[in-house]
Design a protein around this motif. Sequence first.
Motif, PDB file in Angstrom:
ATOM      1  N   ALA A   1     -23.034   2.701   4.237  1.00 16.96           N
ATOM      2  CA  ALA A   1     -22.273   3.683   5.143  1.00 16.96           C
ATOM      3  C   ALA A   1     -21.718   4.708   4.283  1.00 16.96           C
ATOM      4  CB  ALA A   1     -21.320   2.997   6.078  1.00 16.96           C
ATOM      5  N   GLU A   2     -20.838   4.252   3.215  1.00 14.09           N
ATOM      6  CA  GLU A   2     -20.067   5.267   2.408  1.00 14.09           C
ATOM      7  C   GLU A   2     -20.898   6.149   1.723  1.00 14.09           C
ATOM      8  OE1 GLU A   2     -17.386   2.987  -0.523  1.00 14.09           O
ATOM      9  OE2 GLU A   2     -16.682   1.992   1.422  1.00 14.09           O
ATOM     10  N   GLU A   3     -22.128   5.627   1.175  1.00 15.97           N
ATOM     11  CA  GLU A   3     -22.935   6.558   0.314  1.00 15.97           C
ATOM     12  C   GLU A   3     -23.596   7.377   1.232  1.00 15.97           C
ATOM     13  OE1 GLU A   3     -25.374   4.092  -2.203  1.00 15.97           O
ATOM     14  OE2 GLU A   3     -26.361   5.976  -3.173  1.00 15.97           O
ATOM     15  N   LEU A   4     -23.972   7.061   2.279  1.00 19.15           N
ATOM     16  CA  LEU A   4     -24.663   8.208   3.151  1.00 19.15           C
ATOM     17  C   LEU A   4     -23.532   9.412   3.568  1.00 19.15           C
ATOM     18  CD1 LEU A   4     -27.196   8.607   4.764  1.00 19.15           C
ATOM     19  CD2 LEU A   4     -26.432   7.050   6.593  1.00 19.15           C
TER      20      LEU A   4
ATOM     21  N   ALA B   1     -19.533  -5.559  13.727  1.00 17.13           N
ATOM     22  CA  ALA B   1     -19.119  -4.148  13.274  1.00 17.13           C
ATOM     23  C   ALA B   1     -19.992  -3.582  12.487  1.00 17.13           C
ATOM     24  CB  ALA B   1     -17.608  -4.023  12.816  1.00 17.13           C
ATOM     25  N   GLN B   2     -20.569  -4.334  11.377  1.00 20.92           N
ATOM     26  CA  GLN B   2     -21.566  -3.886  10.384  1.00 20.92           C
ATOM     27  C   GLN B   2     -22.912  -3.539  11.206  1.00 20.92           C
ATOM     28  OE1 GLN B   2     -21.676  -5.808   6.833  1.00 20.92           O
ATOM     29  NE2 GLN B   2     -19.535  -5.521   6.193  1.00 20.92           N
ATOM     30  N   ALA B   3     -23.163  -4.391  12.148  1.00 22.79           N
ATOM     31  CA  ALA B   3     -24.458  -4.402  13.097  1.00 22.79           C
ATOM     32  C   ALA B   3     -24.414  -3.205  13.415  1.00 22.79           C
ATOM     33  CB  ALA B   3     -24.404  -5.417  13.933  1.00 22.79           C
ATOM     34  N   GLU B   4     -23.473  -2.688  14.206  1.00 26.48           N
ATOM     35  CA  GLU B   4     -23.576  -1.145  14.756  1.00 26.48           C
ATOM     36  C   GLU B   4     -23.856   0.127  13.792  1.00 26.48           C
ATOM     37  OE1 GLU B   4     -23.933  -1.376  17.868  1.00 26.48           O
ATOM     38  OE2 GLU B   4     -23.742  -3.485  17.557  1.00 26.48           O
ATOM     39  N   ILE B   5     -23.265  -0.389  12.591  1.00 28.61           N
ATOM     40  CA  ILE B   5     -23.759   0.846  11.570  1.00 28.61           C
ATOM     41  C   ILE B   5     -24.976   1.002  11.217  1.00 28.61           C
ATOM     42  CG2 ILE B   5     -23.083   1.557   9.053  1.00 28.61           C
ATOM     43  CD1 ILE B   5     -20.372   0.028   9.423  1.00 28.61           C
ATOM     44  N   VAL B   6     -25.801  -0.121  11.098  1.00 25.16           N
ATOM     45  CA  VAL B   6     -27.362  -0.349  10.612  1.00 25.16           C
ATOM     46  C   VAL B   6     -28.238   0.053  11.765  1.00 25.16           C
ATOM     47  CG1 VAL B   6     -27.054  -1.138   8.215  1.00 25.16           C
ATOM     48  CG2 VAL B   6     -27.290  -2.697  10.307  1.00 25.16           C
ATOM     49  N   ARG B   7     -27.763  -0.233  13.055  1.00 24.18           N
ATOM     50  CA  ARG B   7     -28.570  -0.651  14.258  1.00 24.18           C
ATOM     51  C   ARG B   7     -29.482   0.570  14.382  1.00 24.18           C
ATOM     52  NH1 ARG B   7     -28.691  -3.608  19.204  1.00 24.18           N
ATOM     53  NH2 ARG B   7     -26.507  -3.976  18.787  1.00 24.18           N
ATOM     54  N   PRO B   8     -29.040   1.941  14.145  1.00 23.80           N
ATOM     55  CA  PRO B   8     -30.093   3.036  14.155  1.00 23.80           C
ATOM     56  C   PRO B   8     -31.005   3.068  13.362  1.00 23.80           C
ATOM     57  CG  PRO B   8     -27.772   3.783  14.094  1.00 23.80           C
ATOM     58  CD  PRO B   8     -27.949   2.452  13.802  1.00 23.80           C
ATOM     59  N   TYR B   9     -31.162   2.457  12.212  1.00 20.04           N
ATOM     60  CA  TYR B   9     -31.974   2.541  11.179  1.00 20.04           C
ATOM     61  C   TYR B   9     -33.140   1.074  11.023  1.00 20.04           C
ATOM     62  CZ  TYR B   9     -28.271   5.539   9.733  1.00 20.04           C
ATOM     63  OH  TYR B   9     -27.276   6.511   9.763  1.00 20.04           O
TER      64      TYR B   9
ATOM     65  N   ASN C   1     -23.045  18.254   1.504  1.00 19.76           N
ATOM     66  CA  ASN C   1     -23.951  19.312   2.123  1.00 19.76           C
ATOM     67  C   ASN C   1     -25.659  18.919   2.265  1.00 19.76           C
ATOM     68  OD1 ASN C   1     -21.918  21.035   3.103  1.00 19.76           O
ATOM     69  ND2 ASN C   1     -21.828  21.941   1.311  1.00 19.76           N
ATOM     70  N   VAL C   2     -25.807  17.613   1.804  1.00 18.01           N
ATOM     71  CA  VAL C   2     -27.115  17.236   1.794  1.00 18.01           C
ATOM     72  C   VAL C   2     -27.429  16.977   3.154  1.00 18.01           C
ATOM     73  CG1 VAL C   2     -28.530  15.225   0.952  1.00 18.01           C
ATOM     74  CG2 VAL C   2     -26.594  15.975  -0.509  1.00 18.01           C
ATOM     75  N   PRO C   3     -28.603  17.452   3.780  1.00 18.76           N
ATOM     76  CA  PRO C   3     -29.152  17.135   4.799  1.00 18.76           C
ATOM     77  C   PRO C   3     -29.148  15.766   5.336  1.00 18.76           C
ATOM     78  CG  PRO C   3     -30.553  18.485   3.845  1.00 18.76           C
ATOM     79  CD  PRO C   3     -29.707  17.993   2.636  1.00 18.76           C
ATOM     80  N   VAL C   4     -28.806  15.327   6.576  1.00 11.17           N
ATOM     81  CA  VAL C   4     -28.817  13.867   6.890  1.00 11.17           C
ATOM     82  C   VAL C   4     -30.450  13.372   6.539  1.00 11.17           C
ATOM     83  CG1 VAL C   4     -28.843  12.229   8.805  1.00 11.17           C
ATOM     84  CG2 VAL C   4     -27.110  14.215   8.620  1.00 11.17           C
ATOM     85  N   PRO C   5     -30.468  12.365   5.707  1.00 11.74           N
ATOM     86  CA  PRO C   5     -31.881  11.786   5.306  1.00 11.74           C
ATOM     87  C   PRO C   5     -32.423  10.904   6.133  1.00 11.74           C
ATOM     88  CG  PRO C   5     -30.377  10.715   3.905  1.00 11.74           C
ATOM     89  CD  PRO C   5     -29.387  11.615   5.029  1.00 11.74           C
ATOM     90  N   LYS C   6     -33.844  11.061   6.222  1.00 12.88           N
ATOM     91  CA  LYS C   6     -34.445   9.830   7.254  1.00 12.88           C
ATOM     92  C   LYS C   6     -34.335   8.531   6.521  1.00 12.88           C
ATOM     93  CE  LYS C   6     -38.427  12.516   8.500  1.00 12.88           C
ATOM     94  NZ  LYS C   6     -39.733  12.360   8.497  1.00 12.88           N
ATOM     95  N   ILE C   7     -33.843   7.498   7.258  1.00  8.45           N
ATOM     96  CA  ILE C   7     -33.727   6.293   6.578  1.00  8.45           C
ATOM     97  C   ILE C   7     -34.326   5.022   7.593  1.00  8.45           C
ATOM     98  CG2 ILE C   7     -31.997   4.614   6.057  1.00  8.45           C
ATOM     99  CD1 ILE C   7     -30.589   6.869   4.895  1.00  8.45           C
TER     100      ILE C   7
ATOM    101  N   VAL D   1     -38.742  13.228   3.613  1.00  4.88           N
ATOM    102  CA  VAL D   1     -39.060  11.743   3.219  1.00  4.88           C
ATOM    103  C   VAL D   1     -38.355  10.656   3.879  1.00  4.88           C
ATOM    104  CG1 VAL D   1     -38.831  10.457   1.084  1.00  4.88           C
ATOM    105  CG2 VAL D   1     -39.265  12.739   0.711  1.00  4.88           C
ATOM    106  N   THR D   2     -39.090   9.664   4.057  1.00  2.45           N
ATOM    107  CA  THR D   2     -38.452   8.571   4.791  1.00  2.45           C
ATOM    108  C   THR D   2     -38.066   7.575   3.759  1.00  2.45           C
ATOM    109  OG1 THR D   2     -39.863   8.718   6.855  1.00  2.45           O
ATOM    110  CG2 THR D   2     -38.748   6.554   6.722  1.00  2.45           C
ATOM    111  N   ASN D   3     -36.691   7.192   3.620  1.00  2.52           N
ATOM    112  CA  ASN D   3     -36.092   6.303   2.554  1.00  2.52           C
ATOM    113  C   ASN D   3     -36.020   5.024   3.242  1.00  2.52           C
ATOM    114  OD1 ASN D   3     -35.316   8.164   0.251  1.00  2.52           O
ATOM    115  ND2 ASN D   3     -35.102   9.160   2.225  1.00  2.52           N
TER     116      ASN D   3
END
Length: 425
Positions: free
Chosen positions: A80-83, A191-199, A90-96, A64-66
């Motif tokens: 970032a903390e929630e992820l 710094a926050q920009a780099e956290i979300v950049r991949p998504y 052990n939850v597989p890395v979700p698609k975001i 599922v893409t979230n």
Amino acid sequence: MAVIAVVGANWGDEGKGKMVDFLARDSHFVVRFQGGSNAGHTVINDYGKFALHLLPSGVFYPGVTNVLGPGVALDIRAFAEELESLTQRNVPVPKIAISDRAQVLMPYHKQLDEYEEERLGARQFGSTKSGIAPFYSDKFAKIGLQVAELFDKDVLRARVSHALEIKNVLLEHLYRKPPLKVDDLVDELTAQAEIVRPYVTDTTKLFSEALKEGKTILLEGQLGSLRDPDHGIYPYSTSSSTVAGYAAVGAGLPPYAITEVLAVTKAYSSCVGAGPFVTELTGEAGEELRRRGGDAGEYGAKTGRPRRVGWFDAVATRYGCMVQGATALAITNLDVLGYLDTIPVCVAYDIDGHITKDFPPTPLVSKAKPVLKHMPGWKTDISSARSLSDLPKEAREYVEMIERETGVKVKWVSVGPRREQTIRI
Ligand code: GDP
């Protein structure tokens, strides 16, 4: 293809997280379209028990893409903390995917939320202090920051300087706190920009293509109808629209794309925060319902605060379904009522001697007294029921009563907090 808005018919905490986690199995996308990290969607599945605050409740399915849509208040540190807290368990890395048009919840939004509640003292609204009201005020005052603006240094600095001209006046002169520095904030946001950049992506285009391909999309509402700023118990409302009509806007979909509005209601009432609550139970009866409610008592999944509880309110729920435009209903927590000989239900309001079935504006709701009718209880544990025929007659009658009172077809009945404790009607 289906686009289903899963939204609250009451004050929030209806069990939307459970229903979304259950329905996500057959979906391609799960989308948060409003609110921010002030949600507390409880999900209990094979990975354990989770309270999701900002992430959509589809994160437990790797396929599922979230999506965090343009209407969301994006608190990047909380994201970032929630992820991380999911992957640690052990939850597989979700698609975001995060909309490049979503806006960023600034560190000062949380400070201002806290300071304002402090200033209000006894008059406070019971905010979760996640910065939501200051965030949406700024968005509409056009001093917010879009995610896309994080990635352009000059634009970022200009937007931050502009916002701080106003914020620092408030901080220094209304709240008597130290002013904020542009450089500090720009550094933090860089710094926050780099956290979300991949998504970050154009989620509106993503959905446009998904619709053409006939994909299934769940739109996950936060809170419920009665906390909507236009339709709810203003000013005891939240600061973004909680209704399905807004789901199209906040997610970035055409309104006609929504094929189902699934309103979720509890089999009784619960409410966190201030405001009129007509069927509220105090004393021992309230304590008992609070203790027995939800998966571990009725305590806020975000704040841990005891929730106010009461009998099912047909007046409020019918109105809640009406403003949602509900096409189907999910009733949760039916199992909780199995301890009662008879179950009181509010079927009308008595407002200064005038009996009404219509939910009025806030000043009149505040004066309303519940007109109760009593339904026979079933006095048994129904948590292992998996079909309508497994339910005792009295429980089926209770479900029929809710269907009759709301005028909305019941599609799901939930008899426990776990995925599998769900009955298709
Ligand atoms: P949401 O914000 O709408 O997702 O709702 P919350 O998670 O804040 O609150 C719902 C509460 O009810 C949580 O404690 C859930 O685990 C629990 N819950 C959901 N469905 C059921 C149900 O059918 N029976 C019981 N006993 N608990 C349920």
